[in-house]
Design a protein around this motif. Sequence first.
Motif, short mmCIF file in Angstrom:
data_model
loop_
_atom_site.label_atom_id
_atom_site.label_comp_id
_atom_site.label_asym_id
_atom_site.label_seq_id
_atom_site.Cartn_x
_atom_site.Cartn_y
_atom_site.Cartn_z
N MET A 16 0.83 -1.21 0.00
CA MET A 16 0.00 0.00 0.00
C MET A 16 0.86 1.26 0.00
SD MET A 16 -3.19 -1.08 2.52
CE MET A 16 -2.97 0.38 3.43
N ALA A 17 1.92 1.27 0.79
CA ALA A 17 2.81 2.44 0.85
C ALA A 17 3.49 2.67 -0.49
CB ALA A 17 3.85 2.25 1.96
N ILE A 18 3.92 1.60 -1.14
CA ILE A 18 4.55 1.72 -2.46
C ILE A 18 3.56 2.30 -3.46
CG2 ILE A 18 5.44 0.38 -4.41
CD1 ILE A 18 6.81 -1.44 -2.32
N ASN A 19 2.34 1.79 -3.46
CA ASN A 19 1.34 2.29 -4.40
C ASN A 19 0.96 3.74 -4.14
OD1 ASN A 19 0.96 0.05 -6.16
ND2 ASN A 19 -0.08 -1.01 -4.49
N ILE A 20 0.89 4.14 -2.89
CA ILE A 20 0.61 5.54 -2.57
C ILE A 20 1.74 6.43 -3.06
CG2 ILE A 20 0.43 7.19 -0.64
CD1 ILE A 20 -1.18 4.99 0.84
N TYR A 21 2.99 5.99 -2.85
CA TYR A 21 4.13 6.79 -3.31
C TYR A 21 4.18 6.87 -4.83
CZ TYR A 21 8.68 8.99 -3.13
OH TYR A 21 9.71 9.88 -3.28
N ILE A 22 3.79 5.81 -5.50
CA ILE A 22 3.72 5.84 -6.97
C ILE A 22 2.71 6.90 -7.42
CG2 ILE A 22 2.93 4.55 -9.00
CD1 ILE A 22 4.33 2.09 -7.78
N TRP A 23 1.57 6.95 -6.76
CA TRP A 23 0.58 7.96 -7.12
C TRP A 23 1.08 9.37 -6.80
CZ3 TRP A 23 -2.97 7.75 -10.52
CH2 TRP A 23 -3.54 6.54 -10.85
N ILE A 24 1.83 9.53 -5.73
CA ILE A 24 2.42 10.84 -5.42
C ILE A 24 3.36 11.25 -6.53
CG2 ILE A 24 4.04 12.01 -3.87
CD1 ILE A 24 2.68 10.46 -1.57
N ILE A 25 4.17 10.33 -7.04
CA ILE A 25 5.10 10.63 -8.13
C ILE A 25 4.33 11.01 -9.39
CG2 ILE A 25 6.78 9.58 -9.70
CD1 ILE A 25 7.75 7.93 -7.27
N ILE A 26 3.28 10.28 -9.70
CA ILE A 26 2.48 10.58 -10.90
C ILE A 26 1.85 11.96 -10.79
CG2 ILE A 26 0.38 9.93 -12.17
CD1 ILE A 26 1.15 6.98 -11.52
N ILE A 27 1.26 12.27 -9.64
CA ILE A 27 0.63 13.58 -9.45
C ILE A 27 1.66 14.69 -9.53
CG2 ILE A 27 -0.56 15.02 -7.75
CD1 ILE A 27 -1.98 12.38 -6.84
N ALA A 28 2.83 14.49 -8.91
CA ALA A 28 3.88 15.51 -8.96
C ALA A 28 4.36 15.73 -10.39
CB ALA A 28 5.04 15.11 -8.06
N ALA A 29 4.48 14.65 -11.17
CA ALA A 29 4.92 14.78 -12.56
C ALA A 29 3.88 15.53 -13.39
CB ALA A 29 5.20 13.41 -13.16
N VAL A 43 1.95 21.78 -3.66
CA VAL A 43 3.13 21.67 -4.52
C VAL A 43 4.38 21.49 -3.67
CG1 VAL A 43 4.54 22.90 -6.22
CG2 VAL A 43 2.05 22.97 -6.38
N GLN A 44 4.47 22.22 -2.57
CA GLN A 44 5.63 22.09 -1.68
C GLN A 44 5.71 20.70 -1.07
OE1 GLN A 44 5.40 25.28 1.15
NE2 GLN A 44 6.13 26.81 -0.31
N ILE A 45 4.57 20.13 -0.66
CA ILE A 45 4.56 18.78 -0.09
C ILE A 45 5.00 17.76 -1.13
CG2 ILE A 45 3.04 16.95 0.76
CD1 ILE A 45 1.47 19.16 2.23
N LEU A 46 4.45 17.86 -2.33
CA LEU A 46 4.83 16.94 -3.40
C LEU A 46 6.32 17.05 -3.71
CD1 LEU A 46 1.79 17.31 -5.81
CD2 LEU A 46 2.34 15.34 -4.38
N TYR A 47 6.84 18.27 -3.73
CA TYR A 47 8.25 18.49 -4.00
C TYR A 47 9.11 17.87 -2.89
CZ TYR A 47 12.60 20.97 -5.02
OH TYR A 47 13.90 21.27 -5.30
N ARG A 48 8.71 18.06 -1.64
CA ARG A 48 9.48 17.50 -0.51
C ARG A 48 9.43 15.98 -0.47
NH1 ARG A 48 7.30 21.83 3.79
NH2 ARG A 48 8.63 23.55 3.16
N LEU A 49 8.35 15.40 -0.96
CA LEU A 49 8.23 13.94 -0.95
C LEU A 49 8.99 13.27 -2.10
CD1 LEU A 49 4.46 13.50 -0.03
CD2 LEU A 49 6.43 12.92 1.39
N THR A 50 9.14 13.97 -3.21
CA THR A 50 9.75 13.33 -4.38
C THR A 50 11.18 13.78 -4.66
OG1 THR A 50 8.77 15.01 -5.82
CG2 THR A 50 7.55 12.96 -5.52
N GLU A 51 11.48 15.03 -4.45
CA GLU A 51 12.77 15.56 -4.88
C GLU A 51 13.98 14.95 -4.19
OE1 GLU A 51 14.58 17.25 -7.81
OE2 GLU A 51 12.42 17.33 -7.61
N PRO A 52 13.96 14.62 -2.90
CA PRO A 52 15.15 13.99 -2.30
C PRO A 52 15.54 12.67 -2.98
CG PRO A 52 13.71 14.79 -0.58
CD PRO A 52 12.96 14.95 -1.87
#
Length: 97
Positions: A16-29, A43-52
Amino acid sequence: MILSTFIQAFAQILSMAINIYIWIIIIAALISWVRPDPYNPIVQILYRLTEPLYTKIRRIIPTSIGGVDLTPILVILVLKFIDLFVVQLLFEFARSI
């Protein structure tokens, strides 16, 4: 029996965590294509979750081809591999106990 149930629960939560993170990546893209307001909290939350994670991968592998950043696709592929392989191994291990 308790260990088997624990491993199955862990595998399910990991999936479930992997699938949620995949959706976060898709939304951020998708949001990155429309030039979002950088001061927007979402936008800031999505950036902080994906950019590192993107930064770590970009140091190892050059992922920009023709001005297109392929890092999100690479991350999604790796996460799906983990979901399909590692999580299924955990489920099989839990069933064999």
